[in-house]
Design a protein around this motif. Structure first.
Motif, PDB file in Angstrom:
ATOM      1  N   LEU A 246      45.493  52.788  43.099  1.00  0.00           N
ATOM      2  CA  LEU A 246      44.312  52.311  43.833  1.00  0.00           C
ATOM      3  C   LEU A 246      44.311  50.775  43.889  1.00  0.00           C
ATOM      4  O   LEU A 246      44.122  50.188  44.960  1.00  0.00           O
ATOM      5  CB  LEU A 246      43.026  52.829  43.180  1.00  0.00           C
ATOM      6  N   GLY A 247      44.540  50.148  42.735  1.00  0.00           N
ATOM      7  CA  GLY A 247      44.565  48.680  42.684  1.00  0.00           C
ATOM      8  C   GLY A 247      45.644  48.117  43.590  1.00  0.00           C
ATOM      9  O   GLY A 247      45.424  47.147  44.324  1.00  0.00           O
ATOM     10  N   SER A 248      46.800  48.772  43.583  1.00  0.00           N
ATOM     11  CA  SER A 248      47.924  48.294  44.375  1.00  0.00           C
ATOM     12  C   SER A 248      47.688  48.496  45.875  1.00  0.00           C
ATOM     13  O   SER A 248      48.274  47.794  46.698  1.00  0.00           O
ATOM     14  CB  SER A 248      49.185  49.049  43.940  1.00  0.00           C
ATOM     15  N   THR A 249      46.833  49.445  46.230  1.00  0.00           N
ATOM     16  CA  THR A 249      46.517  49.681  47.654  1.00  0.00           C
ATOM     17  C   THR A 249      45.378  48.766  48.106  1.00  0.00           C
ATOM     18  O   THR A 249      45.378  48.257  49.228  1.00  0.00           O
ATOM     19  CB  THR A 249      46.118  51.159  47.882  1.00  0.00           C
ATOM     20  N   LEU A 250      44.410  48.565  47.201  1.00  0.00           N
ATOM     21  CA  LEU A 250      43.237  47.759  47.554  1.00  0.00           C
ATOM     22  C   LEU A 250      43.564  46.284  47.724  1.00  0.00           C
ATOM     23  O   LEU A 250      43.070  45.626  48.631  1.00  0.00           O
ATOM     24  CB  LEU A 250      42.182  47.878  46.451  1.00  0.00           C
ATOM     25  N   PHE A 251      44.391  45.761  46.817  1.00  0.00           N
ATOM     26  CA  PHE A 251      44.614  44.314  46.791  1.00  0.00           C
ATOM     27  C   PHE A 251      45.980  43.924  47.343  1.00  0.00           C
ATOM     28  O   PHE A 251      46.947  44.661  47.204  1.00  0.00           O
ATOM     29  CB  PHE A 251      44.460  43.793  45.353  1.00  0.00           C
ATOM     30  N   LYS A 252      45.988  42.717  47.968  1.00  0.00           N
ATOM     31  CA  LYS A 252      47.226  42.260  48.608  1.00  0.00           C
ATOM     32  C   LYS A 252      48.250  41.754  47.597  1.00  0.00           C
ATOM     33  O   LYS A 252      49.439  41.796  47.843  1.00  0.00           O
ATOM     34  CB  LYS A 252      46.911  41.141  49.606  1.00  0.00           C
ATOM     35  N   SER A 253      47.747  41.239  46.457  1.00  0.00           N
ATOM     36  CA  SER A 253      48.697  40.653  45.506  1.00  0.00           C
ATOM     37  C   SER A 253      48.862  41.528  44.263  1.00  0.00           C
ATOM     38  O   SER A 253      47.936  42.227  43.841  1.00  0.00           O
ATOM     39  CB  SER A 253      48.234  39.247  45.117  1.00  0.00           C
ATOM     40  N   GLY A 254      50.075  41.479  43.711  1.00  0.00           N
ATOM     41  CA  GLY A 254      50.387  42.242  42.506  1.00  0.00           C
ATOM     42  C   GLY A 254      49.549  41.801  41.322  1.00  0.00           C
ATOM     43  O   GLY A 254      49.154  42.617  40.488  1.00  0.00           O
ATOM     44  N   TYR A 255      49.257  40.499  41.260  1.00  0.00           N
ATOM     45  CA  TYR A 255      48.458  39.969  40.149  1.00  0.00           C
ATOM     46  C   TYR A 255      47.042  40.540  40.190  1.00  0.00           C
ATOM     47  O   TYR A 255      46.474  40.899  39.172  1.00  0.00           O
ATOM     48  CB  TYR A 255      48.391  38.438  40.220  1.00  0.00           C
ATOM     49  N   LEU A 256      46.475  40.594  41.401  1.00  0.00           N
ATOM     50  CA  LEU A 256      45.109  41.113  41.540  1.00  0.00           C
ATOM     51  C   LEU A 256      45.046  42.593  41.187  1.00  0.00           C
ATOM     52  O   LEU A 256      44.097  43.046  40.545  1.00  0.00           O
ATOM     53  CB  LEU A 256      44.591  40.886  42.964  1.00  0.00           C
ATOM     54  N   SER A 257      46.060  43.342  41.605  1.00  0.00           N
ATOM     55  CA  SER A 257      46.031  44.772  41.284  1.00  0.00           C
ATOM     56  C   SER A 257      46.238  45.002  39.791  1.00  0.00           C
ATOM     57  O   SER A 257      45.646  45.913  39.216  1.00  0.00           O
ATOM     58  CB  SER A 257      47.052  45.541  42.115  1.00  0.00           C
ATOM     59  N   LEU A 258      47.038  44.122  39.162  1.00  0.00           N
ATOM     60  CA  LEU A 258      47.209  44.217  37.709  1.00  0.00           C
ATOM     61  C   LEU A 258      45.886  43.912  37.014  1.00  0.00           C
ATOM     62  O   LEU A 258      45.460  44.621  36.093  1.00  0.00           O
ATOM     63  CB  LEU A 258      48.297  43.232  37.252  1.00  0.00           C
ATOM     64  N   LEU A 259      45.227  42.877  37.510  1.00  0.00           N
ATOM     65  CA  LEU A 259      43.929  42.491  36.943  1.00  0.00           C
ATOM     66  C   LEU A 259      42.922  43.633  37.099  1.00  0.00           C
ATOM     67  O   LEU A 259      42.129  43.913  36.187  1.00  0.00           O
ATOM     68  CB  LEU A 259      43.412  41.233  37.672  1.00  0.00           C
ATOM     69  N   PHE A 260      42.982  44.312  38.244  1.00  0.00           N
ATOM     70  CA  PHE A 260      42.087  45.445  38.499  1.00  0.00           C
ATOM     71  C   PHE A 260      42.304  46.540  37.450  1.00  0.00           C
ATOM     72  O   PHE A 260      41.341  47.058  36.862  1.00  0.00           O
ATOM     73  CB  PHE A 260      42.358  45.989  39.912  1.00  0.00           C
ATOM     74  N   SER A 261      43.574  46.871  37.174  1.00  0.00           N
ATOM     75  CA  SER A 261      43.884  47.906  36.176  1.00  0.00           C
ATOM     76  C   SER A 261      43.381  47.489  34.797  1.00  0.00           C
ATOM     77  O   SER A 261      42.794  48.297  34.067  1.00  0.00           O
ATOM     78  CB  SER A 261      45.397  48.146  36.108  1.00  0.00           C
ATOM     79  N   LEU A 262      43.590  46.214  34.460  1.00  0.00           N
ATOM     80  CA  LEU A 262      43.153  45.725  33.149  1.00  0.00           C
ATOM     81  C   LEU A 262      41.628  45.749  33.051  1.00  0.00           C
ATOM     82  O   LEU A 262      41.062  46.116  32.008  1.00  0.00           O
ATOM     83  CB  LEU A 262      43.681  44.300  32.900  1.00  0.00           C
ATOM     84  N   LEU A 263      40.965  45.362  34.141  1.00  0.00           N
ATOM     85  CA  LEU A 263      39.489  45.370  34.142  1.00  0.00           C
ATOM     86  C   LEU A 263      38.940  46.781  33.984  1.00  0.00           C
ATOM     87  O   LEU A 263      37.936  46.987  33.302  1.00  0.00           O
ATOM     88  CB  LEU A 263      38.953  44.749  35.440  1.00  0.00           C
ATOM     89  N   MET A 264      39.608  47.733  34.607  1.00  0.00           N
ATOM     90  CA  MET A 264      39.170  49.130  34.491  1.00  0.00           C
ATOM     91  C   MET A 264      39.279  49.608  33.036  1.00  0.00           C
ATOM     92  O   MET A 264      38.403  50.292  32.531  1.00  0.00           O
ATOM     93  CB  MET A 264      39.994  50.037  35.410  1.00  0.00           C
TER      94      MET A 264
END
Lengths: 254, 308
Positions: free
Chosen positions: A171-189
Motif C-alpha cells: 500500500l505504501g509503495s503504491t500510495l507514495f512516489k518515493s521509496g523513502y516515503l513508503s518506507l516511512l509509511f510502513s514504519l509509521l504504521m
C-alpha cells in the motif's frame, strides 16, 4: 489470472538475477544461526565483561532463550529489513517507466499489485521459514531441554503478521512516489500499532499482538486462541490494504 | 476510414490547459506526423490515446472503440514506443519480448518465431546479453521490436529519434518507413526533417491547439508561397533591390527579404517566366547573380508560419 502468473514469473526472475533473493535469504539465515549462538554466549559474555572480581550466578541458558533471541531479531531488525527491501516495489517501477510498455500491451494494473504482493509475501515467508529452520536445528543441537514445546504454533501468528505487513508495504509503495516515503509509511504504521497497544481494551484486536506473544505461546503459557481477534483483524486489514492498493494503482498516472 | 479519432479532447493540469478542444482524425495506413515544440502537449496526447492519462473532456476512439483511462481495451490495437523506453535491465532482449508477447496473448509456438523475426527486423542480436548493457540506440531498437510484436493496427512513436545519433536516427527512420502501408503510424516529434522524410500527413500542435492539419503537400501549398533565393555582388545589390521593387509594383513578386547575404523573394506566378525576367533585368543592368535557386517550400516554413 494469466497476467498474474506472467508478471509473478518476471518478479521471480528479477529477485533471482538482481541477487535480492540471495541477499534476503542470507540475512535471515544469519539471524537463524545467530539466535541460539547468542543465547549460549550471553552468560559467558556477561561474566567476562564484569571481570573476575564480581561474583554473579547466571541461570543456565535454555532453548527458550534461543527462541527469545530469534523473535527479538525478527521483530527488532527483520521486519524493518523487509520494509527496506520492498519499499520501492511499486513506485520504483512507476518512476522508471518500465510498466508503460507492459500496461500498453494490456497487462492489467491489478495483476501488477497482486504479483508484487505475492512476491513480497513469498520472499518474506521463505526468509522467515529458513531462519526458523536454522534456529530450530541449532537450538535442538545446543539445548536438549523440553522448555519449548510449541515452536510451530508460536510461528503462526508471526506469519499472519507478515501477511499484514506485506499488505502495508504494498500500500505504501503504491500510495507514495518515493521509496523513502513508503518506507516511512510502513514504519509509521508499526509505530501506530505499538502506540495503540497502550490502550488495554484495544490490545486483543491489535495486529502487533501477533509479534509480541510468540515466546509465551511457545512455552505453552499463552493459548493461540487468545490471538484469534488479532488474527481476524489482521486478515481484514490485509484485504483492505490490498484492495485499496489496486484501486490507487488503477487511477495512477504511469 | 479512420483508425484514430479525437473529438474535442481537453486536458488540464490544475488551471493550465495542456490541450484545448483537440479534433483529430488519422486515416488507416498513413504515417502521421505530430509536430509541436517541446512542452506543446505531444506526450500528453500520446498518453491520453493510450489511456495512461485521464481526459478532462472529449472522446478518443481507436478502431471505433472508446479509449478509457486505466485498463483500456483499445491497447490491443496499439503499439507504443516511448521517447526513452525503460526495460528490465536484468533480462535479455528475447526474454523481454517473450514477456511482452505473453501479455498480448500470442501463443507460445507463434511467439518464438515472431521474436526471432522482430530481433532480426530491428537489427539486434539474439544473444545472452542483458539489456542493462545496451546502448541508447539498441534500446530504441528493442523498443521498436516490442511495439511491433503484437502487429498493432496503430503504432504510436513519441519522439523516437530525439536521443539517437545521426546513423541510429537514419536506420530507425528507414525501419519506420519500411512499415508504411501495413500499419498506421502516429509519429510525434519536433525534428521536422524526420517528418518530411517519412510522413505523408501532418498536424501541428501549438499553444494547446491544432493550428495546421492535413496532407504535407496541401499544407505546403496552403501556407507557403514558392520562393527564389538570389545573391549578387555587394556593388550590384542596389540594382537588384531596384529590380525587385519594380517586380513588386508589377505584382510579379509578393515580397522579399534579405537573409544573410542573399535575397529571398516570394512569388505566386510561373517560375520560368519570373526567372527569365530576373535574368533579363540583371543582364540589362550588367551584373550576374552569384547564386540563383528555386527554394522548395519546407515544413519548417509552414511551422514558423502557423506558430507565429
Amino acid at each position: 489470472m494469466r497476467d498474474i502468473v506472467i508478471f509473478t514469473k518476471k518478479e521471480w526472475l528479477e529477485a533471482w538475477r538482481t541477487k535480492k533473493l540471495l541477499l534476503i535469504l542470507t540475512v535471515f539465515v544469519f539471524f537463524g544461526i545467530l539466535s541460539p549462538l547468542i543465547a549460549i554466549l550471553t552468560p559467558e559474555i556477561l561474566k567476562s565483561s564484569l571481570g573476575d572480581g564480581v561474583q554473579i550466578s547466571l541461570p543456565e541458558p535454555t532453548s527458550v532463550d534461543s527462541w527469545v533471541q530469534f523473535y527479538k531479531n525478527l521483530t527488532q531488525i527483520g521486519i524493518y529489513l523487509l520494509a527496506i527491501f520492498f519499499s520501492s516495489s511499486v513506485n520504483g517501477e512507476v518512476k522508471s517507466g518500465s510498466l508503460i510498455n507492459l500496461v500498453t500491451k494490456g497487462l492489467s494494473r491489478s495483476a501488477i499489485i497482486t504479483s508484487k504482493f505475492i512476491m513480497i509475501l513469498l520472499l518474506s515467508v521463505a526468509a522467515i521459514l529458513l531462519s526458523f529452520g536454522v534456529t530450530a536445528a541449532y537450538t535442538s543441537v545446543y539445548f536438549t531441554d523440553n522448555a519449548s514445546p510449541h515452536i510451530f504454533l508460536a510461528l503462526i501468528p508471526f506469519l499472519v503478521f507478515i501477511l499484514y505487513f506485506s499488505s502495508i508495504i504494498i500500500l505504501g509503495s503504491t500510495l507514495f512516489k518515493s521509496g523513502y516515503l513508503s518506507l516511512l509509511f510502513s514504519l509509521l504504521m508499526i509505530g501506530l500499532m505499538y502506540l495503540m497497544n497502550i490502550v488495554e481494551s484495544v490490545r486483543a484486536y491489535n495486529p502487533i499482538m501477533l509479534i509480541g506473544e510468540n515466546v509465551s505461546i511457545l512455552e505453552g503459557i499463552t493459548e493461540l486462541s487468545e490471538m484469534n481477534w488479532a488474527i481476524v483483524v489482521s486478515l481484514f486489514l490485509s484485504a483492505a490494504c490490498f484492495f485499496i492498493s489496486i484501486k490507487v494503482m488503477d487511477r495512477k498516472k504511469l | 476510414m479512420s483508425i484514430l479519432t479525437m473529438e474535442k479532447v481537453t486536458k488540464s493540469f490544475g488551471n493550465q490547459k495542456i490541450l484545448d478542444g483537440i479534433d483529430l482524425s488519422i486515416p488507416k495506413g498513413s504515417v502521421y506526423g505530430f509536430i509541436g515544440m517541446n512542452g506543446a502537449g505531444k506526450t500528453t496526447t500520446m498518453k491520453l490515446i493510450l489511456g495512461l492519462e485521464e481526459m478532462t473532456e472529449g472522446k478518443i476512439r481507436i478502431n471505433g472503440e472508446a479509449v478509457t483511462f486505466g485498463n483500456t481495451k483499445t491497447n490491443h490495437h496499439t503499439g507504443y514506443l516511448p521517447d526513452v523506453p525503460d526495460f528490465y535491465g536484468f533480462m535479455t532482449a528475447r526474454e523481454y519480448l517473450k514477456l511482452c508477447g505473453q501479455i498480448t496473448g500470442i501463443s507460445k509456438k507463434v511467439l518464438s518465431v515472431k521474436i526471432q523475426e522482430m530481433i532480426q527486423k530491428v537489427g539486434l542480436e539474439d544473444n545472452k546479453k542483458q539489456i542493462r548493457t545496451y546502448s541508447r540506440g539498441m534500446k530504441q531498437r528493442l523498443g521498436a521490436a516490442q511495439a511491433l510484436l503484437n502487429e498493432p493496427k496503430l503504432l504510436i512513436c513519441d519522439e523516437p529519434t530525439s536521443a539517437l545519433d545521426p546513423s541510429g536516427r537514419r536506420e530507425f527512420l528507414d525501419l519506420i518507413a519500411s512499415l508504411k502501408g501495413d500499419i498506421t503510424i502516429l509519429f510525434s516529434t519536433h525534428i521536422l526533417d524526420d517528418v518530411e522524410r517519412i510522413c505523408d500527413q501532418v498536424c501541428i500542435l501549438h499553444k494547446s491547439k491544432i493550428v495546421a492539419d492535413g496532407m504535407l503537400k496541401e499544407l505546403k501549398s496552403r501556407y507557403t508561397s514558392p520562393q527564389i533565393e538570389i545573391q549578387v555582388d555587394q556593388e550590384s545589390e542596389s540594382f537588384l533591390v531596384t529590380i525587385l521593387n519594380q517586380l513588386i509594383e508589377e505584382q510579379k513578386v509578393q515580397s522579399y527579404l534579405k537573409e544573410n547575404d542573399a535575397y529571398v523573394l516570394s512569388y505566386t506566378g510561373n517560375y520560368t517566366e519570373l526567372a527569365s525576367r530576373l535574368f533579363d533585368q540583371c543582364k540589362t543592368s550588367s551584373f550576374v547573380p552569384t547564386l540563383f535557386r528555386k527554394v522548395e517550400p519546407s515544413l519548417e516554413r509552414i511551422f514558423l508560419e502557423v506558430t507565429k
